[in-house]
Write an enzyme that holds these catalytic residues in place. Structure first.
Site, PDB file in Angstrom:
ATOM      1  N   CYS A 110     -14.306 -63.428 134.484  1.00 26.43           N
ATOM      2  CA  CYS A 110     -15.557 -64.009 133.992  1.00 26.43           C
ATOM      3  C   CYS A 110     -16.615 -62.918 133.960  1.00 26.43           C
ATOM      4  CB  CYS A 110     -15.995 -65.141 134.917  1.00 26.43           C
ATOM      5  SG  CYS A 110     -17.550 -65.897 134.422  1.00 26.43           S
ATOM      6  N   HIS A 122     -12.587 -72.657 130.265  1.00 29.37           N
ATOM      7  CA  HIS A 122     -13.453 -71.797 131.080  1.00 29.37           C
ATOM      8  C   HIS A 122     -14.907 -71.929 130.620  1.00 29.37           C
ATOM      9  CE1 HIS A 122     -14.267 -67.901 133.288  1.00 29.37           C
ATOM     10  NE2 HIS A 122     -15.285 -67.917 132.451  1.00 29.37           N
ATOM     11  N   GLU A 123     -15.120 -71.907 129.300  1.00 29.77           N
ATOM     12  CA  GLU A 123     -16.494 -71.952 128.773  1.00 29.77           C
ATOM     13  C   GLU A 123     -17.110 -73.340 128.959  1.00 29.77           C
ATOM     14  OE1 GLU A 123     -17.164 -69.072 128.613  1.00 29.77           O
ATOM     15  OE2 GLU A 123     -15.526 -67.960 127.682  1.00 29.77           O
ATOM     16  N   HIS A 135     -18.466 -73.601 132.332  1.00 26.84           N
ATOM     17  CA  HIS A 135     -19.797 -72.970 132.431  1.00 26.84           C
ATOM     18  C   HIS A 135     -20.887 -73.952 132.010  1.00 26.84           C
ATOM     19  CE1 HIS A 135     -19.377 -68.787 133.583  1.00 26.84           C
ATOM     20  NE2 HIS A 135     -18.429 -68.563 132.691  1.00 26.84           N
TER      21      HIS A 135
HETATM   22 NI    NI Z   1     -17.115 -66.985 132.481  1.00 31.53          NI
END
Ligand code: NI
Length: 170
Positions: free
Chosen positions: A96, A138-139, A142
């Site tokens: 990340c 993953h995004e 976030h």
């Molecule tokens: Ni990330």
């Protein structure tokens, strides 16, 4: 998201672990205007300079639900993404840009089905597998204020945090 543990270069604008914006749930994008289009272009430059493959708005301090990515076929943006279905399991060494210098082996669903909007405001529906699927998950994490460390079991997370804390003392 980042795939390999490569040198960090010129990513001063990327918010790092510990910044509260990374732990906040981002708000829906209400309008795709010039400002957002410019912001996406800036995010793309920042991501490229840091050698990442995906970057979300919160990572540059803008708590809005969109991200840019490039898996080798140019800049793409997904706005207000929603993961509608997921299946299977896939392990991957995930990095990340907000936790530079580390990768963690994390298991997540292998395949997902996602809905959102593109940068022109057109609906997009994506069936993603393996790396592409991993990137989107993953995004989207976030955008929900979740960092990859929170996807580790408690023991591994504690060790990782201790290691990161130790390294940042220098
Ligand atoms: Ni990330």
């Amino acid at each position: 998201m980042k795939t390999t543990n490569t040198e960090q270069a010129g990513s001063l604008d990327i918010r790092l672990l510990g910044d509260p914006v990374l732990n906040s749930k981002a708000g829906e994008v209400e309008a795709i205007d010039d400002r957002l289009v410019k912001l996406a272009a800036t995010m793309y430059d920042v991501m490229k300079e840091a050698r990442g493959i995906g970057l979300t708005a919160p990572q540059i301090g803008v708590s809005k639900r969109f991200f840019v990515y490039d898996l080798g076929d140019g800049l793409k943006t997904i706005i207000n993404p929603e993961i509608k279905e997921s299946s299977g399991e896939w392990q991957f060494d995930e990095g990340c840009l907000s936790v530079p210098g580390y990768t963690f082996n994390i298991t997540r669903p292998k395949e997902i089905f996602v809905k959102g909007l593109d940068i022109d405001g057109n609906p997009v529906e994506v069936e993603a597998d393996e790396l592409f699927s991993r990137l989107i998950q993953h995004e989207v994490d976030h955008l929900d204020g979740v960092l990859l460390l929170e996807r580790l079991d408690e023991d591994k997370r504690r060790k990782a945090l201790a290691e990161i804390r130790k390294a940042s003392e220098f």
